[in-house]
Design a protein around this motif. Structure first.
Motif, PDB file in Angstrom:
ATOM      1  N   ARG A 242      -8.680  37.766  79.980  1.00  0.00           N
ATOM      2  CA  ARG A 242      -8.514  37.002  78.742  1.00  0.00           C
ATOM      3  C   ARG A 242      -9.858  36.385  78.368  1.00  0.00           C
ATOM      4  NH1 ARG A 242      -3.112  33.557  78.072  1.00  0.00           N
ATOM      5  NH2 ARG A 242      -2.411  35.644  78.681  1.00  0.00           N
ATOM      6  N   GLU A 243     -10.254  36.545  77.109  1.00  0.00           N
ATOM      7  CA  GLU A 243     -11.540  36.019  76.670  1.00  0.00           C
ATOM      8  C   GLU A 243     -11.380  35.070  75.489  1.00  0.00           C
ATOM      9  OE1 GLU A 243     -14.398  38.778  75.168  1.00  0.00           O
ATOM     10  OE2 GLU A 243     -13.014  39.688  73.727  1.00  0.00           O
ATOM     11  N   PHE A 244     -12.274  34.132  75.424  1.00  0.00           N
ATOM     12  CA  PHE A 244     -12.294  33.137  74.363  1.00  0.00           C
ATOM     13  C   PHE A 244     -12.699  33.780  73.041  1.00  0.00           C
ATOM     14  CE2 PHE A 244     -12.874  29.239  72.214  1.00  0.00           C
ATOM     15  CZ  PHE A 244     -14.092  29.269  71.563  1.00  0.00           C
ATOM     16  N   VAL A 245     -12.042  33.358  71.960  1.00  0.00           N
ATOM     17  CA  VAL A 245     -12.387  33.836  70.630  1.00  0.00           C
ATOM     18  C   VAL A 245     -12.904  32.679  69.766  1.00  0.00           C
ATOM     19  CG1 VAL A 245     -11.520  34.907  68.510  1.00  0.00           C
ATOM     20  CG2 VAL A 245     -10.680  35.691  70.743  1.00  0.00           C
ATOM     21  N   ALA A 246     -12.085  31.642  69.626  1.00  0.00           N
ATOM     22  CA  ALA A 246     -12.475  30.514  68.777  1.00  0.00           C
ATOM     23  C   ALA A 246     -11.638  29.289  69.127  1.00  0.00           C
ATOM     24  CB  ALA A 246     -12.283  30.856  67.292  1.00  0.00           C
ATOM     25  N   ALA A 247     -12.171  28.105  68.807  1.00  0.00           N
ATOM     26  CA  ALA A 247     -11.441  26.867  69.050  1.00  0.00           C
ATOM     27  C   ALA A 247     -11.797  25.849  67.977  1.00  0.00           C
ATOM     28  CB  ALA A 247     -11.745  26.305  70.439  1.00  0.00           C
TER      29      ALA A 247
ATOM     30  N   TYR B  42     -17.069  29.357  68.332  1.00  0.00           N
ATOM     31  CA  TYR B  42     -16.791  30.783  68.251  1.00  0.00           C
ATOM     32  C   TYR B  42     -17.502  31.535  69.363  1.00  0.00           C
ATOM     33  CZ  TYR B  42     -15.261  29.703  63.489  1.00  0.00           C
ATOM     34  OH  TYR B  42     -14.613  29.184  62.400  1.00  0.00           O
ATOM     35  N   ALA B  43     -16.868  32.602  69.820  1.00  0.00           N
ATOM     36  CA  ALA B  43     -17.553  33.523  70.721  1.00  0.00           C
ATOM     37  C   ALA B  43     -18.618  34.263  69.916  1.00  0.00           C
ATOM     38  CB  ALA B  43     -16.552  34.518  71.305  1.00  0.00           C
ATOM     39  N   ASP B  44     -19.699  34.615  70.568  1.00  0.00           N
ATOM     40  CA  ASP B  44     -20.784  35.315  69.879  1.00  0.00           C
ATOM     41  C   ASP B  44     -20.298  36.617  69.240  1.00  0.00           C
ATOM     42  OD1 ASP B  44     -23.422  34.397  72.230  1.00  0.00           O
ATOM     43  OD2 ASP B  44     -22.590  33.351  70.494  1.00  0.00           O
ATOM     44  N   SER B  45     -19.342  37.260  69.881  1.00  0.00           N
ATOM     45  CA  SER B  45     -18.864  38.557  69.407  1.00  0.00           C
ATOM     46  C   SER B  45     -18.119  38.483  68.077  1.00  0.00           C
ATOM     47  CB  SER B  45     -17.974  39.209  70.457  1.00  0.00           C
ATOM     48  OG  SER B  45     -16.859  38.379  70.748  1.00  0.00           O
TER      49      SER B  45
ATOM     50  N   GLY C 221     -19.479  34.744  62.522  1.00  0.00           N
ATOM     51  CA  GLY C 221     -19.819  35.326  61.235  1.00  0.00           C
ATOM     52  C   GLY C 221     -18.750  36.237  60.677  1.00  0.00           C
ATOM     53  N   ARG C 222     -17.791  36.623  61.492  1.00  0.00           N
ATOM     54  CA  ARG C 222     -16.695  37.495  61.032  1.00  0.00           C
ATOM     55  C   ARG C 222     -15.343  36.780  61.049  1.00  0.00           C
ATOM     56  NH1 ARG C 222     -15.303  41.827  63.937  1.00  0.00           N
ATOM     57  NH2 ARG C 222     -15.984  40.949  65.946  1.00  0.00           N
ATOM     58  N   PHE C 223     -15.140  35.902  62.025  1.00  0.00           N
ATOM     59  CA  PHE C 223     -13.871  35.197  62.173  1.00  0.00           C
ATOM     60  C   PHE C 223     -14.054  33.729  61.773  1.00  0.00           C
ATOM     61  CE2 PHE C 223     -11.864  37.948  65.801  1.00  0.00           C
ATOM     62  CZ  PHE C 223     -12.117  39.095  65.055  1.00  0.00           C
ATOM     63  N   THR C 224     -12.990  33.155  61.215  1.00  0.00           N
ATOM     64  CA  THR C 224     -13.000  31.743  60.853  1.00  0.00           C
ATOM     65  C   THR C 224     -11.713  31.089  61.322  1.00  0.00           C
ATOM     66  OG1 THR C 224     -14.322  32.204  58.870  1.00  0.00           O
ATOM     67  CG2 THR C 224     -13.192  30.075  58.983  1.00  0.00           C
ATOM     68  N   ILE C 225     -11.853  30.018  62.098  1.00  0.00           N
ATOM     69  CA  ILE C 225     -10.686  29.276  62.559  1.00  0.00           C
ATOM     70  C   ILE C 225     -10.500  28.067  61.663  1.00  0.00           C
ATOM     71  CG2 ILE C 225     -11.985  27.854  64.221  1.00  0.00           C
ATOM     72  CD1 ILE C 225      -9.531  28.118  66.106  1.00  0.00           C
TER      73      ILE C 225
ATOM     74  N   ASN D  99     -12.286  39.008  59.563  1.00  0.00           N
ATOM     75  CA  ASN D  99     -12.854  39.943  58.602  1.00  0.00           C
ATOM     76  C   ASN D  99     -13.763  40.936  59.312  1.00  0.00           C
ATOM     77  OD1 ASN D  99     -11.608  38.469  56.498  1.00  0.00           O
ATOM     78  ND2 ASN D  99     -13.400  37.137  56.279  1.00  0.00           N
ATOM     79  N   SER D 100     -14.071  42.019  58.640  1.00  0.00           N
ATOM     80  CA  SER D 100     -14.968  43.044  59.185  1.00  0.00           C
ATOM     81  C   SER D 100     -14.541  43.448  60.592  1.00  0.00           C
ATOM     82  CB  SER D 100     -16.416  42.528  59.187  1.00  0.00           C
ATOM     83  OG  SER D 100     -16.833  42.173  57.896  1.00  0.00           O
ATOM     84  N   LEU D 101     -13.283  43.716  60.747  1.00  0.00           N
ATOM     85  CA  LEU D 101     -12.740  44.019  62.074  1.00  0.00           C
ATOM     86  C   LEU D 101     -13.314  45.320  62.626  1.00  0.00           C
ATOM     87  CD1 LEU D 101      -9.117  42.831  61.461  1.00  0.00           C
ATOM     88  CD2 LEU D 101     -10.566  42.073  63.347  1.00  0.00           C
TER      89      LEU D 101
END
Length: 129
Positions: free
Chosen positions: A45-50, A60-63, A66-70, A84-86
Motif C-alpha cells: 500500500r502506498e501513499f497518494v495524498a492527504a 502529495y506523493a511525487d508520482s 500536478g495530476r491529482f488534487t485532494i 487527471n492525466s491518468l
C-alpha cells in the motif's frame, strides 16, 4: 466508530480523469486528517495524498503531484480525489483513510499508513493504455 465509504472508481483510458469521493459517518467528530492510499496487484500500500483537518495543508506523493488534487468539504466529512492525466501505472485499489489524532500533521506523519485509524473498503481504478 467511524465508517468510510469510497465511490467513483472505474475504468478509464490513459489521459482521462476520474473523481473519487469518500464519505465519513458515525463518530465523525473524532476524524481529523484524511488521506488516500493505493495498492496495485503484488505491491504494498502506498501513499497518494492527504489533507489536514483544517483542509489548509495538503500533501502529495511525487508520482501524482500536478495530476491529482485532494479536497475536503466545509463540514470535513467528505474528502475527494480528482485524478487527471491518468496513467496505466495509476491502476490500483484506492483506499480512503482517516485518523483520530488532532495533533497529527506533517509529511512524515500523514504519508504513513500506520498513522491512520479508519479505512474504507477500497475502490478499483483501472487505467487502460
Amino acid at each position: 466508530q467511524v465508517q468510510l465509504v469510497e465511490s467513483g472508481g472505474g475504468l478509464v483510458q490513459a489521459g482521462g480523469s476520474l473523481r473519487l469521493s469518500c464519505a465519513a459517518s458515525g463518530r465523525t467528530l473524532s476524524v481529523y486528517a484524511m488521506g488516500w492510499f493505493r495498492q496495485a496487484p503484488g505491491k504494498g500500500r502506498e501513499f497518494v495524498a492527504a489533507v489536514s483537518w483544517s483542509a489548509i495543508t495538503k500533501y502529495y506523493a511525487d508520482s501524482v503531484k500536478g495530476r491529482f488534487t485532494i479536497s475536503r468539504d466545509g463540514a470535513k466529512k467528505t474528502v475527494s480525489l480528482q485524478m487527471n492525466s491518468l496513467k496505466p501505472e495509476d491502476t490500483a485499489v484506492y483506499y480512503c483513510a482517516a485518523n483520530n489524532d488532532r495533533l497529527s500533521m506533517g509529511w512524515t506523519t500523514l504519508s504513513s499508513s500506520a498513522e491512520y485509524d479508519y479505512w474504507g473498503q477500497g475502490t478499483q481504478v483501472t487505467v487502460s493504455s
